[in-house]
Design an enzyme around this catalytic site. Structure first.
Site, short mmCIF file in Angstrom:
data_model
loop_
_atom_site.label_atom_id
_atom_site.label_comp_id
_atom_site.label_asym_id
_atom_site.label_seq_id
_atom_site.Cartn_x
_atom_site.Cartn_y
_atom_site.Cartn_z
N TYR A 25 0.86 -1.19 0.00
CA TYR A 25 0.00 0.00 0.00
C TYR A 25 0.89 1.23 0.00
O TYR A 25 0.71 2.16 0.77
CB TYR A 25 -0.93 -0.02 1.23
N SER A 27 3.34 3.77 -2.88
CA SER A 27 3.09 4.72 -3.96
C SER A 27 2.04 4.20 -4.95
O SER A 27 0.98 4.80 -5.12
CB SER A 27 4.43 5.02 -4.67
N GLN A 85 10.23 -8.25 -4.00
CA GLN A 85 9.18 -9.08 -4.61
C GLN A 85 9.51 -10.58 -4.70
O GLN A 85 8.66 -11.40 -4.37
CB GLN A 85 8.83 -8.55 -6.01
N HIS A 107 5.86 -3.23 -13.15
CA HIS A 107 7.18 -3.06 -13.76
C HIS A 107 7.68 -4.46 -14.09
O HIS A 107 7.43 -5.40 -13.33
CB HIS A 107 8.10 -2.34 -12.77
N SER A 251 13.49 33.26 -25.62
CA SER A 251 13.96 34.42 -26.38
C SER A 251 14.85 33.99 -27.55
O SER A 251 15.35 32.86 -27.60
CB SER A 251 14.78 35.33 -25.46
P1 NAD Z 1 6.64 1.31 -2.53
O1 NAD Z 1 8.06 1.42 -2.11
O2 NAD Z 1 5.81 2.54 -2.41
O3 NAD Z 1 5.97 0.12 -1.68
C1 NAD Z 1 5.73 0.27 -0.34
C2 NAD Z 1 4.84 -0.86 0.13
O4 NAD Z 1 5.56 -2.10 0.06
C3 NAD Z 1 4.40 -0.66 1.57
O5 NAD Z 1 3.02 -0.90 1.69
C4 NAD Z 1 5.17 -1.74 2.34
O6 NAD Z 1 4.38 -2.28 3.38
C5 NAD Z 1 5.43 -2.79 1.29
N1 NAD Z 1 6.67 -3.49 1.56
C6 NAD Z 1 7.91 -2.96 1.68
N2 NAD Z 1 8.81 -3.92 2.00
C7 NAD Z 1 8.11 -5.08 2.07
C8 NAD Z 1 8.47 -6.42 2.35
N3 NAD Z 1 9.73 -6.76 2.63
N4 NAD Z 1 7.49 -7.35 2.32
C9 NAD Z 1 6.23 -7.02 2.02
N5 NAD Z 1 5.82 -5.77 1.77
C10 NAD Z 1 6.75 -4.82 1.78
O7 NAD Z 1 6.56 0.68 -3.97
P2 NAD Z 1 6.17 1.42 -5.35
O8 NAD Z 1 7.12 2.52 -5.61
O9 NAD Z 1 4.71 1.68 -5.36
O10 NAD Z 1 6.50 0.27 -6.40
C11 NAD Z 1 5.68 -0.87 -6.56
C12 NAD Z 1 5.86 -1.40 -7.98
O11 NAD Z 1 5.39 -0.41 -8.88
C13 NAD Z 1 7.29 -1.69 -8.38
O12 NAD Z 1 7.30 -2.79 -9.21
C14 NAD Z 1 7.69 -0.44 -9.14
O13 NAD Z 1 8.72 -0.66 -10.07
C15 NAD Z 1 6.39 -0.12 -9.83
N6 NAD Z 1 6.23 1.26 -10.26
C16 NAD Z 1 6.41 2.28 -9.37
C17 NAD Z 1 6.21 3.57 -9.78
C18 NAD Z 1 6.31 4.71 -8.79
O14 NAD Z 1 6.05 5.83 -9.17
N7 NAD Z 1 6.64 4.52 -7.52
C19 NAD Z 1 5.84 3.87 -11.11
C20 NAD Z 1 5.64 2.82 -12.00
C21 NAD Z 1 5.84 1.51 -11.56
#
Ligand code: NAD
Ligand code: MG
Length: 330
Positions: A25, A27, A85, A107, A251
Protein backbone atom coordinates in the site's frame (compact mmCIF):
# COMPACT_ATOMS: atom_id res chain seq x y z
CA UNK A 1 2.46 2.30 -35.01
CA UNK A 2 2.03 1.20 -31.42
CA UNK A 3 -1.27 -0.34 -30.39
CA UNK A 4 -3.05 2.06 -28.04
CA UNK A 5 -6.13 1.11 -26.02
CA UNK A 6 -8.73 3.61 -24.80
CA UNK A 7 -11.75 3.32 -22.51
CA UNK A 8 -13.93 1.78 -25.20
CA UNK A 9 -11.37 -0.99 -25.80
CA UNK A 10 -11.47 -2.13 -22.18
CA UNK A 11 -14.31 -3.73 -20.24
CA UNK A 12 -14.48 -3.97 -16.44
CA UNK A 13 -16.58 -7.12 -16.79
CA UNK A 14 -13.34 -9.10 -17.10
CA UNK A 15 -12.69 -8.32 -13.43
CA UNK A 16 -16.28 -8.54 -12.16
CA UNK A 17 -16.86 -11.32 -9.65
CA UNK A 18 -13.10 -11.54 -9.16
CA UNK A 19 -11.18 -10.53 -6.09
CA UNK A 20 -8.13 -8.35 -6.72
CA UNK A 21 -5.41 -8.58 -4.08
CA UNK A 22 -3.13 -5.59 -3.99
CA UNK A 23 0.12 -6.54 -2.27
CA UNK A 24 1.58 -3.35 -0.81
CA UNK A 25 0.00 0.00 0.00
CA UNK A 26 2.78 2.36 -1.02
CA UNK A 27 3.09 4.72 -3.96
CA UNK A 28 1.37 2.54 -6.59
CA UNK A 29 -0.45 0.16 -4.23
CA UNK A 30 -2.61 2.76 -2.52
CA UNK A 31 -3.53 4.40 -5.83
CA UNK A 32 -4.46 1.13 -7.58
CA UNK A 33 -6.44 -0.13 -4.57
CA UNK A 34 -8.45 3.08 -4.19
CA UNK A 35 -9.08 3.55 -7.91
CA UNK A 36 -10.15 -0.07 -8.45
CA UNK A 37 -12.44 0.11 -5.42
CA UNK A 38 -14.01 3.30 -6.77
CA UNK A 39 -14.47 1.49 -10.09
CA UNK A 40 -16.58 -1.12 -8.30
CA UNK A 41 -13.95 -3.87 -8.20
CA UNK A 42 -13.64 -6.17 -5.20
CA UNK A 43 -10.27 -5.26 -3.61
CA UNK A 44 -8.27 -6.68 -0.73
CA UNK A 45 -4.92 -5.25 0.40
CA UNK A 46 -2.17 -7.57 1.69
CA UNK A 47 0.52 -6.12 3.95
CA UNK A 48 3.36 -7.21 6.19
CA UNK A 49 2.36 -6.90 9.85
CA UNK A 50 5.42 -4.81 10.71
CA UNK A 51 4.39 -1.94 8.42
CA UNK A 52 1.96 -0.20 10.77
CA UNK A 53 1.97 2.99 8.67
CA UNK A 54 0.70 1.29 5.50
CA UNK A 55 -1.66 -0.86 7.55
CA UNK A 56 -3.28 2.11 9.27
CA UNK A 57 -3.51 4.11 6.08
CA UNK A 58 -5.25 1.27 4.24
CA UNK A 59 -7.66 0.75 7.14
CA UNK A 60 -8.40 4.47 7.30
CA UNK A 61 -9.15 4.41 3.54
CA UNK A 62 -11.77 1.72 4.20
CA UNK A 63 -9.78 -1.16 2.71
CA UNK A 64 -10.07 -4.78 3.66
CA UNK A 65 -6.54 -5.59 4.86
CA UNK A 66 -4.97 -9.01 5.38
CA UNK A 67 -1.55 -10.29 6.41
CA UNK A 68 0.86 -11.63 3.76
CA UNK A 69 0.19 -15.12 5.14
CA UNK A 70 -3.48 -14.63 4.19
CA UNK A 71 -2.99 -13.46 0.60
CA UNK A 72 -6.01 -14.46 -1.46
CA UNK A 73 -7.47 -13.39 -4.77
CA UNK A 74 -8.09 -14.23 -8.40
CA UNK A 75 -5.77 -11.41 -9.37
CA UNK A 76 -2.65 -10.75 -7.33
CA UNK A 77 -0.92 -7.44 -8.01
CA UNK A 78 2.67 -7.21 -6.79
CA UNK A 79 2.98 -3.56 -5.75
CA UNK A 80 5.90 -3.70 -3.34
CA UNK A 81 9.51 -2.65 -4.08
CA UNK A 82 11.01 -4.70 -6.91
CA UNK A 83 13.90 -5.97 -4.82
CA UNK A 84 11.67 -7.55 -2.16
CA UNK A 85 9.18 -9.08 -4.61
CA UNK A 86 11.00 -12.40 -5.24
CA UNK A 87 11.17 -13.24 -1.53
CA UNK A 88 7.54 -12.26 -0.88
CA UNK A 89 6.46 -14.17 -3.99
CA UNK A 90 8.28 -17.34 -2.95
CA UNK A 91 7.07 -17.22 0.62
CA UNK A 92 3.49 -16.01 0.35
CA UNK A 93 2.22 -15.94 -3.23
CA UNK A 94 3.50 -18.97 -5.13
CA UNK A 95 1.55 -21.50 -3.07
CA UNK A 96 -1.66 -19.45 -3.32
CA UNK A 97 -1.81 -19.26 -7.10
CA UNK A 98 -4.66 -21.30 -8.51
CA UNK A 99 -5.26 -22.33 -12.10
CA UNK A 100 -6.46 -19.39 -14.16
CA UNK A 101 -5.44 -16.69 -11.66
CA UNK A 102 -3.61 -13.60 -12.84
CA UNK A 103 -0.32 -12.34 -11.46
CA UNK A 104 0.09 -8.66 -12.26
CA UNK A 105 3.10 -6.35 -12.10
CA UNK A 106 3.62 -2.59 -12.48
CA UNK A 107 7.18 -3.06 -13.76
CA UNK A 108 8.71 -5.95 -15.67
CA UNK A 109 12.04 -6.32 -13.83
CA UNK A 110 11.46 -9.55 -11.88
CA UNK A 111 9.76 -11.43 -14.69
CA UNK A 112 12.11 -10.23 -17.40
CA UNK A 113 15.24 -11.01 -15.39
CA UNK A 114 13.80 -14.35 -14.15
CA UNK A 115 13.75 -13.38 -10.48
CA UNK A 116 10.15 -14.58 -10.32
CA UNK A 117 9.17 -17.64 -12.36
CA UNK A 118 5.41 -18.17 -12.15
CA UNK A 119 3.74 -21.52 -12.89
CA UNK A 120 2.42 -22.05 -16.42
CA UNK A 121 -1.23 -22.24 -15.26
CA UNK A 122 -1.65 -18.51 -14.48
CA UNK A 123 -1.84 -15.33 -16.55
CA UNK A 124 1.15 -13.03 -16.11
CA UNK A 125 0.51 -9.41 -17.08
CA UNK A 126 1.71 -5.90 -16.48
CA UNK A 127 -0.02 -2.57 -16.12
CA UNK A 128 2.71 0.01 -15.63
CA UNK A 129 1.47 3.56 -15.06
CA UNK A 130 3.75 6.19 -16.55
CA UNK A 131 3.63 8.36 -13.45
CA UNK A 132 4.05 8.21 -9.68
CA UNK A 133 1.32 6.65 -7.54
CA UNK A 134 -0.02 9.85 -5.95
CA UNK A 135 -0.60 11.26 -9.44
CA UNK A 136 -2.38 8.04 -10.49
CA UNK A 137 -4.79 8.66 -7.63
CA UNK A 138 -5.15 12.43 -8.04
CA UNK A 139 -5.81 12.25 -11.80
CA UNK A 140 -8.39 9.50 -11.28
CA UNK A 141 -10.26 11.60 -8.72
CA UNK A 142 -10.23 14.51 -11.19
CA UNK A 143 -11.81 12.26 -13.82
CA UNK A 144 -8.55 11.96 -15.77
CA UNK A 145 -5.94 9.23 -15.94
CA UNK A 146 -2.21 8.65 -16.06
CA UNK A 147 -1.25 6.75 -19.24
CA UNK A 148 0.13 3.26 -18.81
CA UNK A 149 1.84 0.39 -20.59
CA UNK A 150 0.19 -3.02 -20.80
CA UNK A 151 1.91 -6.34 -21.49
CA UNK A 152 1.08 -10.01 -21.44
CA UNK A 153 3.84 -12.48 -20.62
CA UNK A 154 1.65 -15.53 -20.14
CA UNK A 155 -1.89 -15.96 -21.44
CA UNK A 156 -3.22 -19.10 -19.77
CA UNK A 157 -6.86 -18.03 -19.55
CA UNK A 158 -7.03 -16.84 -23.14
CA UNK A 159 -8.25 -13.46 -21.88
CA UNK A 160 -5.12 -12.16 -20.14
CA UNK A 161 -5.01 -8.98 -22.24
CA UNK A 162 -8.70 -8.21 -21.62
CA UNK A 163 -8.18 -8.72 -17.90
CA UNK A 164 -5.13 -6.50 -17.82
CA UNK A 165 -7.00 -3.84 -19.81
CA UNK A 166 -9.90 -4.06 -17.36
CA UNK A 167 -7.40 -3.44 -14.55
CA UNK A 168 -5.93 -0.51 -16.51
CA UNK A 169 -9.44 0.89 -16.96
CA UNK A 170 -10.16 0.39 -13.26
CA UNK A 171 -7.20 2.57 -12.29
CA UNK A 172 -8.14 5.22 -14.88
CA UNK A 173 -5.31 4.64 -17.36
CA UNK A 174 -7.48 4.01 -20.44
CA UNK A 175 -9.00 7.49 -20.01
CA UNK A 176 -5.74 8.71 -21.50
CA UNK A 177 -4.34 5.68 -23.28
CA UNK A 178 -2.65 2.36 -22.66
CA UNK A 179 0.17 1.34 -24.98
CA UNK A 180 0.83 -2.32 -25.67
CA UNK A 181 4.38 -3.43 -24.99
CA UNK A 182 6.33 -6.46 -23.77
CA UNK A 183 7.95 -7.13 -20.40
CA UNK A 184 11.31 -6.88 -22.15
CA UNK A 185 10.64 -3.53 -23.80
CA UNK A 186 9.08 -1.99 -20.68
CA UNK A 187 11.89 -3.15 -18.41
CA UNK A 188 14.75 -2.12 -20.65
CA UNK A 189 13.35 1.27 -21.66
CA UNK A 190 12.25 2.05 -18.10
CA UNK A 191 15.72 1.36 -16.72
CA UNK A 192 17.36 3.29 -19.55
CA UNK A 193 15.10 6.30 -19.07
CA UNK A 194 15.62 6.56 -15.33
CA UNK A 195 19.38 6.09 -15.58
CA UNK A 196 20.23 8.28 -18.53
CA UNK A 197 17.55 10.91 -18.70
CA UNK A 198 14.90 11.20 -16.01
CA UNK A 199 16.79 10.63 -12.76
CA UNK A 200 20.49 10.11 -13.40
CA UNK A 201 21.01 12.48 -16.31
CA UNK A 202 18.89 15.33 -15.01
CA UNK A 203 20.35 15.19 -11.49
CA UNK A 204 23.94 15.33 -12.76
CA UNK A 205 23.14 18.12 -15.21
CA UNK A 206 21.60 20.26 -12.46
CA UNK A 207 24.32 19.64 -9.89
CA UNK A 208 27.17 20.17 -12.32
CA UNK A 209 25.84 23.42 -13.73
CA UNK A 210 25.11 24.65 -10.17
CA UNK A 211 28.69 23.82 -9.13
CA UNK A 212 30.18 25.66 -12.10
CA UNK A 213 28.27 28.84 -11.28
CA UNK A 214 28.96 28.72 -7.53
CA UNK A 215 32.66 27.88 -8.00
CA UNK A 216 32.91 30.88 -10.34
CA UNK A 217 31.70 33.09 -7.49
CA UNK A 218 28.02 33.55 -8.29
CA UNK A 219 25.49 33.48 -5.45
CA UNK A 220 24.11 29.96 -4.77
CA UNK A 221 20.59 31.42 -4.55
CA UNK A 222 20.82 32.84 -8.04
CA UNK A 223 22.37 29.62 -9.34
CA UNK A 224 19.58 27.57 -7.76
CA UNK A 225 16.82 29.51 -9.49
CA UNK A 226 18.68 29.47 -12.78
CA UNK A 227 19.56 25.77 -13.10
CA UNK A 228 16.93 24.00 -11.00
CA UNK A 229 13.80 26.06 -10.45
CA UNK A 230 13.51 27.24 -14.04
CA UNK A 231 14.03 23.75 -15.38
CA UNK A 232 10.48 22.89 -14.34
CA UNK A 233 9.07 25.76 -16.41
CA UNK A 234 11.05 24.65 -19.44
CA UNK A 235 10.08 21.00 -19.01
CA UNK A 236 6.42 22.04 -18.74
CA UNK A 237 6.66 23.68 -22.17
CA UNK A 238 8.27 20.55 -23.60
CA UNK A 239 5.69 18.30 -21.91
CA UNK A 240 2.78 20.34 -23.24
CA UNK A 241 3.92 20.84 -26.80
CA UNK A 242 7.24 19.23 -27.55
CA UNK A 243 10.80 20.56 -27.79
CA UNK A 244 10.05 22.86 -30.72
CA UNK A 245 7.23 24.38 -28.65
CA UNK A 246 9.82 25.27 -26.01
CA UNK A 247 12.13 26.85 -28.61
CA UNK A 248 9.22 28.98 -29.81
CA UNK A 249 8.59 30.26 -26.27
CA UNK A 250 12.10 31.28 -25.28
CA UNK A 251 13.96 34.42 -26.38
CA UNK A 252 15.93 34.59 -29.62
CA UNK A 253 19.16 34.77 -27.64
CA UNK A 254 18.17 31.66 -25.67
CA UNK A 255 17.31 29.90 -28.94
CA UNK A 256 20.66 30.72 -30.56
CA UNK A 257 22.75 30.08 -27.44
CA UNK A 258 20.90 26.91 -26.60
CA UNK A 259 21.02 25.42 -30.08
CA UNK A 260 24.73 26.11 -30.51
CA UNK A 261 25.95 25.27 -26.95
CA UNK A 262 23.69 22.36 -25.97
CA UNK A 263 25.45 20.17 -28.50
CA UNK A 264 28.77 20.81 -26.74
CA UNK A 265 27.38 19.34 -23.52
CA UNK A 266 25.74 16.31 -25.10
CA UNK A 267 28.36 15.08 -27.56
CA UNK A 268 28.98 11.91 -29.59
CA UNK A 269 30.84 10.69 -26.49
CA UNK A 270 27.69 11.14 -24.43
CA UNK A 271 25.75 9.11 -26.98
CA UNK A 272 28.45 6.46 -26.92
CA UNK A 273 28.11 6.23 -23.12
CA UNK A 274 24.30 6.05 -23.40
CA UNK A 275 24.68 3.07 -25.73
CA UNK A 276 27.03 1.40 -23.24
CA UNK A 277 24.49 1.89 -20.46
CA UNK A 278 21.79 0.40 -22.68
CA UNK A 279 24.00 -2.64 -23.37
CA UNK A 280 24.53 -3.17 -19.62
CA UNK A 281 20.76 -3.17 -19.21
CA UNK A 282 20.11 -5.51 -22.15
CA UNK A 283 22.79 -8.00 -21.13
CA UNK A 284 21.45 -8.21 -17.57
CA UNK A 285 24.71 -6.81 -16.19
CA UNK A 286 22.93 -3.92 -14.47
CA UNK A 287 20.24 -6.20 -13.02
CA UNK A 288 22.90 -8.53 -11.61
CA UNK A 289 24.81 -5.61 -10.10
CA UNK A 290 21.68 -4.23 -8.41
CA UNK A 291 20.56 -7.63 -7.10
CA UNK A 292 24.03 -8.25 -5.62
CA UNK A 293 24.09 -4.74 -4.16
CA UNK A 294 20.85 -5.59 -2.34
CA UNK A 295 22.22 -8.91 -1.10
CA UNK A 296 25.22 -7.07 0.34
CA UNK A 297 22.99 -4.64 2.25
CA UNK A 298 23.21 -1.76 -0.26
CA UNK A 299 26.65 -0.30 0.67
CA UNK A 300 27.07 1.70 -2.53
CA UNK A 301 23.42 2.80 -2.69
CA UNK A 302 23.48 4.08 0.90
CA UNK A 303 26.75 5.93 0.44
CA UNK A 304 25.66 7.62 -2.79
CA UNK A 305 22.29 8.59 -1.37
CA UNK A 306 24.05 10.22 1.58
CA UNK A 307 26.27 12.21 -0.79
CA UNK A 308 23.19 13.38 -2.70
CA UNK A 309 21.49 14.40 0.54
CA UNK A 310 24.48 16.53 1.53
CA UNK A 311 25.06 18.29 -1.81
CA UNK A 312 25.22 22.09 -1.33
CA UNK A 313 22.26 22.57 -3.67
CA UNK A 314 20.03 20.84 -1.10
CA UNK A 315 20.83 23.44 1.54
CA UNK A 316 20.20 26.50 -0.60
CA UNK A 317 17.25 24.73 -2.21
CA UNK A 318 15.54 24.14 1.14
CA UNK A 319 15.86 27.86 1.94
CA UNK A 320 14.68 29.02 -1.48
CA UNK A 321 11.64 26.74 -1.48
CA UNK A 322 10.51 28.35 1.78
CA UNK A 323 9.88 31.45 -0.34
CA UNK A 324 7.49 29.50 -2.55
CA UNK A 325 5.51 27.21 -0.25
CA UNK A 326 2.71 26.78 -2.78
CA UNK A 327 5.04 24.62 -4.87
CA UNK A 328 4.68 21.83 -2.34
CA UNK A 329 2.73 18.80 -3.44
CA UNK A 330 2.96 15.05 -2.86
P1 NAD B 1 6.64 1.31 -2.53
O1 NAD B 1 8.06 1.42 -2.11
O2 NAD B 1 5.81 2.54 -2.41
O3 NAD B 1 5.97 0.12 -1.68
C1 NAD B 1 5.73 0.27 -0.34
C2 NAD B 1 4.84 -0.86 0.13
O4 NAD B 1 5.56 -2.10 0.06
C3 NAD B 1 4.40 -0.66 1.57
O5 NAD B 1 3.02 -0.90 1.69
C4 NAD B 1 5.17 -1.74 2.34
O6 NAD B 1 4.38 -2.28 3.38
C5 NAD B 1 5.43 -2.79 1.29
N1 NAD B 1 6.67 -3.49 1.56
C6 NAD B 1 7.91 -2.96 1.68
N2 NAD B 1 8.81 -3.92 2.00
C7 NAD B 1 8.11 -5.08 2.07
C8 NAD B 1 8.47 -6.42 2.35
N3 NAD B 1 9.73 -6.76 2.63
N4 NAD B 1 7.49 -7.35 2.32
C9 NAD B 1 6.23 -7.02 2.02
N5 NAD B 1 5.82 -5.77 1.77
C10 NAD B 1 6.75 -4.82 1.78
O7 NAD B 1 6.56 0.68 -3.97
P2 NAD B 1 6.17 1.42 -5.35
O8 NAD B 1 7.12 2.52 -5.61
O9 NAD B 1 4.71 1.68 -5.36
O10 NAD B 1 6.50 0.27 -6.40
C11 NAD B 1 5.68 -0.87 -6.56
C12 NAD B 1 5.86 -1.40 -7.98
O11 NAD B 1 5.39 -0.41 -8.88
C13 NAD B 1 7.29 -1.69 -8.38
O12 NAD B 1 7.30 -2.79 -9.21
C14 NAD B 1 7.69 -0.44 -9.14
O13 NAD B 1 8.72 -0.66 -10.07
C15 NAD B 1 6.39 -0.12 -9.83
N6 NAD B 1 6.23 1.26 -10.26
C16 NAD B 1 6.41 2.28 -9.37
C17 NAD B 1 6.21 3.57 -9.78
C18 NAD B 1 6.31 4.71 -8.79
O14 NAD B 1 6.05 5.83 -9.17
N7 NAD B 1 6.64 4.52 -7.52
C19 NAD B 1 5.84 3.87 -11.11
C20 NAD B 1 5.64 2.82 -12.00
C21 NAD B 1 5.84 1.51 -11.56
MG1 MG C 1 11.01 3.93 -14.06
Amino acid sequence: MAKIYRDSDADLKFLRGKEVCIVGYGSQGHAHALNLKDSGIDVVVALPEWDKTSWEMAKKDGMKVVKLEEIEGDVIAMLIPDMVQPDVYNRYVKNKLKEGNMLLFAHGFNIHFNQIVPPSYVDVTMVAPKGPGPLVRRMFVEGKGVPALVAVQQNYSGEALQRALAYAKGIGATRTGVIETTFKEETETDLFGEQVDLCGGVAEMIKMSFEVLVEAGYQPEVAYFEVLHELKLIVDLIYEGGIYNMWKAVSETAKYGGMTRGKRIFTENTKHEMRKILKEIQSGEFAKEWILENMAGRPVYNKLLEIERNHPIEKVGAEMRKLIPWLKRE
